[in-house]
Motif scaffolding. Structure first.
Motif, mmCIF file in Angstrom:
data_model
loop_
_atom_site.group_PDB
_atom_site.id
_atom_site.type_symbol
_atom_site.label_atom_id
_atom_site.label_comp_id
_atom_site.label_asym_id
_atom_site.label_seq_id
_atom_site.Cartn_x
_atom_site.Cartn_y
_atom_site.Cartn_z
ATOM 1 N N GLY A 160 2.991 -10.722 2.631
ATOM 2 C CA GLY A 160 3.479 -10.382 3.769
ATOM 3 C C GLY A 160 4.885 -9.719 3.864
ATOM 4 N N ILE A 161 6.000 -10.255 3.178
ATOM 5 C CA ILE A 161 7.239 -9.960 3.093
ATOM 6 C C ILE A 161 7.109 -8.400 2.340
ATOM 7 N N GLN A 162 6.295 -8.320 1.270
ATOM 8 C CA GLN A 162 6.372 -6.899 0.796
ATOM 9 C C GLN A 162 5.792 -6.066 1.668
ATOM 10 N N CYS A 163 4.728 -6.345 2.550
ATOM 11 C CA CYS A 163 4.192 -5.101 3.555
ATOM 12 C C CYS A 163 5.316 -4.931 4.366
ATOM 13 N N TRP A 164 6.022 -6.261 5.080
ATOM 14 C CA TRP A 164 6.975 -6.006 6.182
ATOM 15 C C TRP A 164 8.114 -5.107 5.786
ATOM 16 N N ARG A 165 8.519 -5.159 4.428
ATOM 17 C CA ARG A 165 9.740 -4.360 3.944
ATOM 18 C C ARG A 165 9.326 -2.906 3.478
ATOM 19 N N ALA A 166 8.114 -2.586 3.536
ATOM 20 C CA ALA A 166 7.563 -1.436 3.145
ATOM 21 C C ALA A 166 8.164 -0.464 4.087
ATOM 22 N N GLY A 167 8.426 -0.747 5.234
ATOM 23 C CA GLY A 167 8.679 0.054 6.477
ATOM 24 C C GLY A 167 7.880 1.162 6.719
ATOM 25 N N ALA A 168 8.188 2.315 6.777
ATOM 26 C CA ALA A 168 7.439 3.674 7.094
ATOM 27 C C ALA A 168 6.764 4.159 6.052
ATOM 28 N N SER A 169 6.821 3.414 4.567
ATOM 29 C CA SER A 169 5.766 3.938 3.560
ATOM 30 C C SER A 169 4.647 3.370 3.373
ATOM 31 N N LEU A 170 3.595 4.125 2.908
ATOM 32 C CA LEU A 170 2.084 3.390 2.929
ATOM 33 C C LEU A 170 2.160 3.011 1.433
ATOM 34 N N HIS A 171 3.064 2.956 0.669
ATOM 35 C CA HIS A 171 3.061 2.413 -0.862
ATOM 36 C C HIS A 171 3.743 0.982 -0.628
ATOM 37 N N LEU A 172 3.264 0.065 -1.402
ATOM 38 C CA LEU A 172 3.808 -1.300 -1.490
ATOM 39 C C LEU A 172 5.210 -1.256 -2.246
ATOM 40 N N PRO A 173 6.397 -1.835 -2.217
ATOM 41 C CA PRO A 173 7.503 -1.840 -2.913
ATOM 42 C C PRO A 173 7.109 -1.962 -4.401
ATOM 43 N N ARG A 174 7.921 -1.113 -5.508
ATOM 44 C CA ARG A 174 7.899 -1.042 -6.703
ATOM 45 C C ARG A 174 6.533 -0.530 -7.183
ATOM 46 N N ALA A 175 5.846 0.263 -6.334
ATOM 47 C CA ALA A 175 4.582 0.757 -6.572
ATOM 48 C C ALA A 175 3.585 0.034 -7.052
ATOM 49 N N ASP A 176 3.384 -1.197 -6.835
ATOM 50 C CA ASP A 176 2.690 -2.188 -7.351
ATOM 51 C C ASP A 176 1.182 -1.820 -7.478
ATOM 52 N N GLY A 177 0.709 -0.883 -6.591
ATOM 53 C CA GLY A 177 -0.619 -0.529 -6.362
ATOM 54 C C GLY A 177 -1.142 0.850 -7.056
ATOM 55 N N GLU A 178 0.055 1.376 -7.989
ATOM 56 C CA GLU A 178 -0.425 2.712 -8.570
ATOM 57 C C GLU A 178 -1.435 2.680 -9.520
ATOM 58 N N SER A 179 -1.483 1.590 -10.420
ATOM 59 C CA SER A 179 -2.390 1.556 -11.494
ATOM 60 C C SER A 179 -3.320 0.698 -11.109
ATOM 61 N N ALA A 180 -4.531 1.094 -11.811
ATOM 62 C CA ALA A 180 -5.823 0.338 -11.679
ATOM 63 C C ALA A 180 -5.632 -1.189 -12.194
ATOM 64 N N ALA A 181 -4.897 -1.337 -13.144
ATOM 65 C CA ALA A 181 -4.902 -2.638 -13.713
ATOM 66 C C ALA A 181 -4.013 -3.574 -12.809
ATOM 67 N N LYS A 182 -2.950 -2.831 -12.174
ATOM 68 C CA LYS A 182 -2.334 -3.844 -11.301
ATOM 69 C C LYS A 182 -2.778 -3.873 -9.933
ATOM 70 N N ARG A 183 -3.679 -3.130 -9.381
ATOM 71 C CA ARG A 183 -4.360 -3.299 -8.366
ATOM 72 C C ARG A 183 -5.532 -4.396 -8.688
ATOM 73 N N TYR A 184 -6.078 -4.554 -9.921
ATOM 74 C CA TYR A 184 -6.921 -5.491 -10.311
ATOM 75 C C TYR A 184 -6.282 -6.899 -10.275
ATOM 76 N N ARG A 185 -5.234 -6.916 -11.011
ATOM 77 C CA ARG A 185 -4.480 -8.090 -11.000
ATOM 78 C C ARG A 185 -3.999 -8.699 -9.761
#
Length: 204
Positions: free
Chosen positions: A87-112
Motif C-alpha cells: 500500500g505504501i509503495q502504491c501511495w508513494r507512486a504518485g502520478a506514475s503508473l509504475h511502482l517505485p524501483r520498477a519492481d514490475g518491469e521483469s516477468a521474474a519480478k512480477r512472478y515473485r
C-alpha cells in the motif's frame, strides 16, 4: 464426485474468488500498469503460491495454524505488514503508473511479487484445510475428488484473476491525466491498507 457437492463448491468458490482480496487487488493494479498479458507472470506467481499453501495444508499445516494461536498471529502480522508495505509503495507512486524501483518491469519480478502476496495470507491455508474438505464425500474415493476440487478452484481463481487484470488494462485508457493516475494509486494504496488491516484483525 457427487454432482450436487461439486455444483455447491463451484457456486461458493465463484463468490469467494470474486471478492477483492490481496491477489485480485494486485491483478487490478498490475493490469492497469502493464496490461493483462504482462500480468500473466503475476498471476502465475499467485497461483503458484496458492498451490504451495494447499500442499502445506494437505500435510497438516492448517491444523497446526488452527491449534496454535501464537503461530497464526505471527503469520497474520507478517502478512498484514507486507500488504501495508505494498500500500505504501502504491501511495508513494504518485502520478506514475509504475511502482517505485520498477519492481514490475521483469516477468521474474512480477512472478515473485505474485508469489509473495499469495503466501502472505495464512487464511488461505485455513481455507484449504477447513473449506475444501466440506465438499469431499468420505464414502467415495478421496484422490479423485481432490483432483476435481483443486482443478475447479484453480480454473475459477485464474479466470477471476484474468478478469481483474483485463479490467485494470481497460482502466489504463481512462487514466489519461496525472491527477487520475494519482487518485488510482492512492485508491490502490488505500485498498491494500484496508485489506492488511482486516487481515491483522482477523480471527481464526
Amino acid at each position: 464426485m457427487r454432482l450436487d457437492l461439486w455444483l455447491a463448491f463451484v457456486a461458493t468458490t465463484l463468490l469467494i474468488s470474486a471478492t477483492p482480496g490481496p491477489n485480485m487487488l494486485l491483478m487490478l493494479s498490475h493490469g492497469t500498469r502493464y496490461g493483462w498479458q504482462r500480468t500473466l507472470a503475476t498471476m502465475a506467481g499467485a497461483l503458484s503460491g496458492l498451490a504451495i499453501l494447499f500442499t502445506l495444508s494437505a500435510f497438516g499445516l492448517a491444523a497446526i495454524l488452527a491449534a496454535s494461536a501464537t503461530l497464526f498471529m505471527l503469520l497474520k502480522i507478517v502478512g498484514a505488514a507486507y500488504l501495508v508495505y505494498l500500500g505504501i509503495q502504491c501511495w508513494r507512486a504518485g502520478a506514475s503508473l509504475h511502482l517505485p524501483r520498477a519492481d514490475g518491469e521483469s516477468a521474474a519480478k512480477r512472478y515473485r511479487l505474485g508469489l509473495a502476496v499469495a503466501l502472505s495470507n495464512p487464511k488461505a491455508i485455513l481455507f484449504a484445510g477447513a473449506f475444501l474438505p466440506q465438499f469431499v464425500d468420505p464414502n467415495l474415493p478421496q484422490q479423485h475428488q481432490w483432483v476435481v476440487l483443486l482443478t475447479t478452484f484453480f480454473i475459477i481463481e485464474g479466470t477471476w484473476q484474468v478478469a481483474y487484470a483485463a479490467g485494470g488494462a481497460r482502466l489504463a485508457a481512462w487514466l489519461a491525466s496525472p491527477r487520475r493516475i494519482k487518485l488510482f494509486n492512492r485508491g490502490c494504496g488505500g485498498a491494500f491498507f484496508a485489506v492488511g488491516g482486516l487481515l491483522a484483525l482477523a480471527r481464526r
